[in-house]
Every structure is written in C-alpha cells, then in structure tokens.
Design a protein around this motif. Sequence first.
Motif, PDB file in Angstrom:
ATOM      1  N   SER A 164       0.753  -1.115   0.082  1.00  0.00           N
ATOM      2  CA  SER A 164       0.031  -0.026   0.120  1.00  0.00           C
ATOM      3  C   SER A 164       0.821   1.360  -0.169  1.00  0.00           C
ATOM      4  CB  SER A 164      -0.840   0.001   1.269  1.00  0.00           C
ATOM      5  OG  SER A 164      -1.797  -0.907   1.142  1.00  0.00           O
ATOM      6  N   CYS A 165       1.731   1.030   0.725  1.00  0.00           N
ATOM      7  CA  CYS A 165       2.777   2.348   0.941  1.00  0.00           C
ATOM      8  C   CYS A 165       3.354   2.404  -0.514  1.00  0.00           C
ATOM      9  CB  CYS A 165       3.943   2.037   1.948  1.00  0.00           C
ATOM     10  SG  CYS A 165       3.159   2.018   3.611  1.00  0.00           S
ATOM     11  N   LEU A 176       2.074   1.835  -3.561  1.00  0.00           N
ATOM     12  CA  LEU A 176       1.350   2.473  -4.302  1.00  0.00           C
ATOM     13  C   LEU A 176       1.115   3.950  -4.100  1.00  0.00           C
ATOM     14  CD1 LEU A 176      -1.434  -0.400  -4.548  1.00  0.00           C
ATOM     15  CD2 LEU A 176       0.352   0.041  -6.105  1.00  0.00           C
ATOM     16  N   THR A 177       1.129   4.560  -2.966  1.00  0.00           N
ATOM     17  CA  THR A 177       0.927   5.789  -2.838  1.00  0.00           C
ATOM     18  C   THR A 177       2.205   6.835  -3.050  1.00  0.00           C
ATOM     19  OG1 THR A 177       2.098   5.592  -0.597  1.00  0.00           O
ATOM     20  CG2 THR A 177      -0.364   5.305  -0.635  1.00  0.00           C
ATOM     21  N   ILE A 178       3.315   6.223  -3.367  1.00  0.00           N
ATOM     22  CA  ILE A 178       4.647   7.031  -3.865  1.00  0.00           C
ATOM     23  C   ILE A 178       4.172   7.801  -5.283  1.00  0.00           C
ATOM     24  CG2 ILE A 178       6.892   6.994  -4.512  1.00  0.00           C
ATOM     25  CD1 ILE A 178       7.277   4.835  -2.409  1.00  0.00           C
ATOM     26  N   GLU A 179       4.555   8.994  -5.411  1.00  0.00           N
ATOM     27  CA  GLU A 179       4.184   9.695  -6.544  1.00  0.00           C
ATOM     28  C   GLU A 179       5.454  10.047  -7.341  1.00  0.00           C
ATOM     29  OE1 GLU A 179       1.538  12.709  -5.667  1.00  0.00           O
ATOM     30  OE2 GLU A 179      -0.278  11.387  -5.392  1.00  0.00           O
ATOM     31  N   LYS A 229       8.060  13.350   2.938  1.00  0.00           N
ATOM     32  CA  LYS A 229       6.627  13.928   2.910  1.00  0.00           C
ATOM     33  C   LYS A 229       6.633  15.320   3.589  1.00  0.00           C
ATOM     34  CE  LYS A 229       2.438  12.548   1.649  1.00  0.00           C
ATOM     35  NZ  LYS A 229       2.006  11.897   0.309  1.00  0.00           N
TER      36      LYS A 229
END
Length: 246
Positions: free
Chosen positions: A87-88, A90-93, A182
């Motif tokens: 999940s982490c 998939l959140t990286i942009e 972040k």
Amino acid sequence: MGDSLSTKKADDPYADVRALPAQTEAPNVFEGYHSESMLPGLRCMRSDSVEVTNDPRIFLDNILARRLSAFSSIVVAAILVGSVSCSCLLTIEDDNKDNWVKYAGLVGMVTVFLLNLFCVLVITQQYYQVFRLMTAGPMGFEIAKSYYLNVNIATMRHMATQSFFRSIPIFTFSIGCMIFEKLGRKWIMSLPLFILLGAMAFTLHMINRKHANIFMEKYTITKAHERPLQMHISNIRHEVHQTGSV
C-alpha cells in the motif's frame, strides 16, 4: 477324500482364501456423467491425488503439527506487513526530482514486500505439503518427517522466518524515509521523526538478534544435558546387541 481335504486345510488354513478368484477394482458408484467428464483444458494438468486412508493415527497430535502451528502466526504477520508495504508503494508519486531519501524508502518498501512474499510462499507451501504427506497413509508421519527435515526444505524454512523478522527493521526505516520526504523542508518536524524511526529500526534489529542468541544458547544447553543420557542408552543398546540378552 474328506481326510485329504481336512489335511490340506490343517497344513494351510488360508487355502480357501487363496482359492478365491482375484477381485478386480469395483467401479465407483458415486461417480456420474458430470463427475467423470472434465472441462476443456484440464486434462493437461495433474489430476491424481495422494491416497485417502482413514487411519486413526492421523487424528492424533504429533510433533510436526505442533512445530507447524508455530509458523501460522508468522504467516499472518507476514501477510499484514507485506500488505502495508505494498500500500505504501502504491502511494508514492513521481515528482521528477532527484530525492535520495525518497528512493531509499522506495527500495526499502520493495525489499520488505519481497521478503514477506517469500516468507508467505515458503511457509504456506510447506504447511500444506507436510499435512498432505502426513495424511497420505500408514507411513505418512515418517514421510512427512523426512520431508520436514530435508536440507532444502529446512534451509528455505529458516530463510523464510528470517526474512520476516529482518523485514521489520527495514520497514520501520523505510517509513522514516517516507515521512521525512513527505514533510519536505520542515526540518523541525521531519528530522526528529526520521531520527526516532531510524533509532527504532536499529533497536528492533538488536531485539531480534538478542532473541535469536538466547534461543540458540538455550537449545545448545538442552542438547548438552541430553547427550549423557543418549550416550548411556546407546551403550545399553550396544551391550544388549553384544550379549543378546537384557
């Protein structure tokens, strides 16, 4: 004539049984058209299974079942950690910036995901195969024991458990990298959290090593206490074998 038959039966009590014609395998009355027909493409796959024998010893508790029950909690925890790491990821942009802290967190999360995936695969497969072999027939426990102690199986099992335990510090450090990236340039908030999570990752690593060292120490002491008794029993067996009497 009667005396000769009675003499044969006395010599061979199973003569009547041996005289019976050989029985062929009876057809399975529980199968029907839909049960015997296969879907297209399934014939290229293996369709045989291990023997199904209702041996009462299968239902008894044994050491292999106890050993494998200890790994079930590791599998559940590995699935949880692997899901969170995925999940982490998939959140990286991508912000088109060269950020080494963010890249370190990304590499750490990928490592954690792969380590826990390896752990789940190996332990789940061995859990499944050990119980299949254990329930395969009268020699099921002996075969399952041989499988469990095989050098390849044992090595992969140890690697799987170590993969989970070593992924926890990496996961903690990766979370610290992602939080640091972040918060950006808010050093007052990001730097203390990064240092705290980095220190916690090191602490978790040391706790893991301490547990492993204490376990090996206790296991070595246990075997050292067992050795005199085993040598005594071995000497008794050797004397009995030499003399032929107890």
